[in-house]
Motif scaffolding. Structure first.
Motif, PDB file in Angstrom:
ATOM      1  N   ASN A 167      48.355  15.098  46.962  1.00  0.00           N
ATOM      2  CA  ASN A 167      47.874  14.602  46.611  1.00  0.00           C
ATOM      3  C   ASN A 167      48.367  12.827  45.610  1.00  0.00           C
ATOM      4  O   ASN A 167      48.157  11.948  44.671  1.00  0.00           O
ATOM      5  CB  ASN A 167      46.741  14.885  44.911  1.00  0.00           C
ATOM      6  CG  ASN A 167      48.633  16.033  44.485  1.00  0.00           C
ATOM      7  OD1 ASN A 167      49.521  15.732  44.744  1.00  0.00           O
ATOM      8  ND2 ASN A 167      47.713  16.447  42.966  1.00  0.00           N
ATOM      9  N   PRO A 173      43.740  14.892  44.798  1.00  0.00           N
ATOM     10  CA  PRO A 173      43.514  14.853  46.147  1.00  0.00           C
ATOM     11  C   PRO A 173      42.347  13.587  46.586  1.00  0.00           C
ATOM     12  O   PRO A 173      42.298  12.771  47.061  1.00  0.00           O
ATOM     13  CB  PRO A 173      43.185  15.535  47.717  1.00  0.00           C
ATOM     14  CG  PRO A 173      43.682  16.493  46.663  1.00  0.00           C
ATOM     15  CD  PRO A 173      43.627  16.659  45.310  1.00  0.00           C
ATOM     16  N   SER A 214      45.918  15.275  52.990  1.00  0.00           N
ATOM     17  CA  SER A 214      45.054  15.156  51.508  1.00  0.00           C
ATOM     18  C   SER A 214      44.206  16.412  51.522  1.00  0.00           C
ATOM     19  O   SER A 214      43.640  17.380  50.341  1.00  0.00           O
ATOM     20  CB  SER A 214      44.609  14.088  51.231  1.00  0.00           C
ATOM     21  OG  SER A 214      43.322  14.015  51.593  1.00  0.00           O
TER      22      SER A 214
END
Length: 431
Positions: A167, A173, A214
């Motif tokens: 993130n 994220p 992510s």
């Protein structure tokens, strides 16, 4: 793509550009949380806005839109559909953020390409920090992957193939997937077309890698939309052939390796197919989104034209929530932001707000034109991916500089039309 006109950013605008990208990328730190969350961006508004207003006055279009929202909000406060505190808190934040970013465009003389390039530089820096975070986690350097505890609204996201979901400097994220979507679009375009527009090969690969790592469900949607718009813009067959296997592959990786993604998707499918919510079985986040959809729909059906006013979804939530009688804590989350900007717009602004966004998205879209091949279509398609992701999953009206991207999308079309008009004038002047 042919030569792209580019005007170097003047040093006089450096600090302003720096400030606006801090307001976009650094929202994982808040100065205080009560009575509302005060982000760094708000401090920047306070410092720069007075001078901007003095120099540029007010924009008529923004003034009209917010006048309608203000009148509608006051009427709904009087009718009991909204509260004064909630309305003015959200309305002022929304008005100040759109005004601030409008003034920023004025300050840099509407040099769209420069703003876009600065955004790409910031995205690359965020991606580098994401890689640093990833490597730190793999070697067990806790301070590295938590950024030494600097950000007080930041959480570690576990899961994915490697034990964590990147993130970077973002709170989660999902926020990374939204903000980096335009940069991901350009990076993928460069990779498949062997180009280096605005980003080097390494920079593009860095952004693509972090975006994929992510392991965000919204990032999966961003990847799909990127391939889809590239297919529409740059050779349908070529990108569709790539789109189908890439979508299937990334979906399978997420579904089979990210437990939270699998449970959320299964929960949404079951709820929207008519199955009842079962505590302990249906994923809570899936129910929260479905619950907000139900609330927004009922509120829209009651107030279809202008909604019940900015900030009123919380009141509607308390009225229509499917979970208001639940004894278990946690199922009434996101009552304030509807868990989706589209749902929140539908609930709070009705057809008025939805049509404004629809008109902007359709009228301001710049398609790829082989005859007049400029950077405008790259900006338009990349930012459109970002806006669509926010409409689907981010309910906060101005978090992560969302108004900046809406205005970038709009003024990019204005810039493109000016460019075309200038070409026509030059053509007429030729002997």
């Amino acid at each position: 793509m042919n030569t792209i006109p580019y005007i170097e950013q003047g040093r006089k605008n450096f600090w302003i550009v720096l400030f606006i990208y801090i307001s976009i990328f650094i929202n994982s730190y808040v100065f205080f949380k009560e009575p509302f969350e005060f982000y760094i961006g708000y401090l920047i508004y306070i410092i720069l806005l007075p001078g901007f207003v003095f120099r540029y006055g007010f924009n008529r279009a923004l003034f009209f839109i917010f006048s309608v929202l203000l009148i509608n909000g006051i009427v709904n406060i009087w009718a009991g559909n909204d509260t004064a505190a909630q309305f003015f808190k959200v309305f002022l934040g929304l008005f100040l953020s759109y005004s601030f970013y409008y003034y920023v465009f004025n300050e840099v003389n509407f040099e769209i390409e420069n703003l876009y390039k600065w955004y790409l530089k910031a995205s690359y820096l965020a991606a580098l920090l994401g890689l640093f975070q990833f490597v730190s986690y793999q070697i067990g350097f806790r301070s590295g992957y938590t950024f030494f505890g600097i950000f007080n609204k930041w959480g570690f996201a576990g899961g994915g193939l490697f034990g964590m979901r990147i993130n970077s400097v973002f709170s989660e994220p999902t926020h990374l997937a939204c903000v980096l979507a335009p940069a991901f679009f350009l990076s993928l375009y460069n990779l498949f077309n062997k180009e280096n527009y605005y980003l080097s090969k390494w920079q593009g690969i860095c952004i693509i890698t972090v975006y994929i790592l992510s392991f965000s469900g919204l990032g999966q949607a961003g990847i799909f939309l990127t391939f889809l718009f590239l297919a529409i813009s740059y050779g349908l067959v070529r990108y569709i052939i790539i789109l189908i296997p890439v979508t299937i592959l990334t979906f399978n990786i997420l579904y089979n390796n990210v437990t939270d993604f699998r449970y959320r998707l299964d929960g949404l499918v079951s709820l929207f197919s008519g199955e009842e919510f079962i505590q302990g079985t249906t994923h809570g986040s899936s129910f929260i989104l479905y619950n907000n959809y139900t609330v927004a729909l009922k509120n829209f059906q009651t107030n279809p034209l202008f909604g019940t006013g900015i900030g009123s979804h919380l009141v509607a939530f308390e009225k229509y929530s499917l979970a208001k009688n639940f004894k278990t804590f946690g199922f009434n989350f996101n009552g304030q932001d509807a868990n989706s900007m589209f749902l929140r717009l539908m609930s709070e602004t009705g057809l008025f707000g939805l049509l404004i966004f629809l008109i902007i998205l359709v009228k301001c879209y710049v398609k790829r034109d082989k005859e007049h091949l400029t950077y405008h279509w790259l900006i338009s398609n990349g930012v459109l991916v970002m806006i669509l992701l926010n409409l689907f999953r981010q309910g906060h009206y101005f978090l992560n500089g969302f108004p900046f991207f809406v205005l970038l999308y709009y003024y990019n079309k204005v810039s493109y039309l000016n460019y075309i008009n200038d070409l026509k004038v030059e053509t007429k002047q030729l002997p």
